[in-house]
Design an enzyme around this catalytic site. Sequence first.
Site, short mmCIF file in Angstrom:
data_model
loop_
_atom_site.label_atom_id
_atom_site.label_comp_id
_atom_site.label_asym_id
_atom_site.label_seq_id
_atom_site.Cartn_x
_atom_site.Cartn_y
_atom_site.Cartn_z
N PRO A 1 0.82 -1.22 0.00
CA PRO A 1 0.00 0.00 0.00
C PRO A 1 0.86 1.27 0.00
O PRO A 1 0.51 2.26 -0.64
CB PRO A 1 -0.82 -0.13 1.29
CG PRO A 1 -0.89 -1.60 1.55
CD PRO A 1 0.40 -2.17 1.04
N GLN B 1 -12.59 4.32 -32.10
CA GLN B 1 -13.11 5.51 -32.80
C GLN B 1 -13.58 5.14 -34.21
O GLN B 1 -14.63 5.61 -34.67
CB GLN B 1 -11.99 6.57 -32.87
CG GLN B 1 -12.44 7.92 -33.40
CD GLN B 1 -13.35 8.66 -32.41
OE1 GLN B 1 -13.39 8.32 -31.23
NE2 GLN B 1 -14.08 9.62 -32.91
N GLY C 1 -20.04 4.49 -32.81
CA GLY C 1 -20.75 4.12 -31.58
C GLY C 1 -20.65 2.64 -31.28
O GLY C 1 -20.67 2.24 -30.11
N GLU D 1 4.11 -3.42 -13.81
CA GLU D 1 5.48 -3.91 -14.11
C GLU D 1 6.42 -2.71 -14.21
O GLU D 1 7.36 -2.71 -15.01
CB GLU D 1 5.51 -4.72 -15.42
CG GLU D 1 4.41 -5.75 -15.53
CD GLU D 1 4.82 -7.17 -15.18
OE1 GLU D 1 5.96 -7.53 -15.46
OE2 GLU D 1 3.99 -7.89 -14.62
#
Length: 380
Positions: free
Chosen positions: A127, A335, A339, A362
């Site tokens: 963490p 793109q 849609g 990595e």
Amino acid sequence: MDFSLSEEQTAIFDMARDFGQERIAPFARQWEKDGTIPKELWLEVGALGFGGLYVSESSGGSGLSRLDATLVFEALSMACPSVAAFLSIHNMCARMIDAFGSDDLKARVLPGVVSMETVLSYCLTEPGSGSDAAGLKTRAERTNEGYSLNGTKAFISGGSYSDAYVCMVRTGEDGPRGISTLYVEDGTPGLSFGALEEKMGWRAQPTAQVQFDDCKVPAENLVGREGDGFKYAMIGLDGGRLNIAACSLGAAQTALNATLTYMGERKAFGKSIDGFQGLQFRLADMEIELQAARTFLRQAAWKLDQGAPDATKYCAMAKKFVTEAGSKAVNQCLQLHGGYGYLADYGIEKLVRDLRVHEILEGTNEIMRVIVARHLLAAR
Ligand SMILES: Cc1cc2nc3c(=O)[nH]c(=O)nc-3n(C[C@H](O)[C@H](O)[C@H](O)COP(=O)(O)OP(=O)(O)OC[C@H]3O[C@@H](n4cnc5c(N)ncnc54)[C@H](O)[C@@H]3O)c2cc1C
């Protein structure tokens, strides 16, 4: 200088691609929904020799070169980069054990690792320490029988799913020289896991914290020598970076192939959209960038195979270049699908999500530039 693949390398690529198309691609979306990959898949992967790609033949592995391994990851990620990348992590751990583990540890664990009855995770990040990995705090105190571990690893791919964890832990002083590598089996008392992380991509892979609370690990599970663990972890990452780059490349190639087909079928303003020169140029740019990425990746892999002094720099450069080229290409492909690219059924949005993390893990792509700059400045 010969840029062509050998017959054997072409056969390796074809075998991995065919396996991926048959046994992974049709199920990849379901596994993403399930948030897990069926363990039975790994036994099939192991039977192909992909569980110990660059584990030496004397240890029961396939003994392939790093270049050969990138072909396997490129080919498998054409089916699903999340599944292919998970296999890369397993192979990175397998090689660390083969290269640095004692004869006893190798004899005990490598047969299961190579067959993939034993799936491995790599535990470095915590963490409080990601890029600054040498700042890790998970402590391993010596006991009469071995070590007692206390601390937490974060973001572990395969956390709570894998059968064993290759863990970088602190056995000595602050900094890289106080770090050792321990092999921790699932089910060891004191080993537990956090909740599964909800992620943007790589959703087929479980990711969780790995927690140690007076976790007792036998002394025989030390990999190599005390104090050398950080070195082993970094050596493992050179190859891991090549594999992650290969995963970006294979997925981007799949997206480009799908886009070429789609643009021939989709019509706008009375003609198929592949007739617009502005869009053709975008296809051409993608082809140029992916071919450049492929050549650069294979050169870096060749450097690692040769043991070239600048191999680490090349692995870092290739990781940055190829993962960014891959992300750019899949985004362009989305793109060009309009849609429909945004809909899951077309398979492109998953690739955009999956490839994004290759720029982060990595070693982030900023850290890749730190490595390259360090080499440049040192060589002045
Ligand atoms: C899905 C997923 C799976 C993962 N799997 C694993 C795993 O299996 N095992 C494992 O050990 N780890 C794993 N990781 C962790 C991953 O390796 C780290 O997230 C990564 O190394 C970055 O660390 P961090 O997240 O702490 O970011 P930080 O180190 O906090 O970085 C934050 C930002 O600062 C930048 N930065 C930091 N230092 C510098 C510097 N010196 N110069 C310039 N920029 C800098 C970074 O590039 C980044 O943009 C995984 C992560 C994810 C998201």
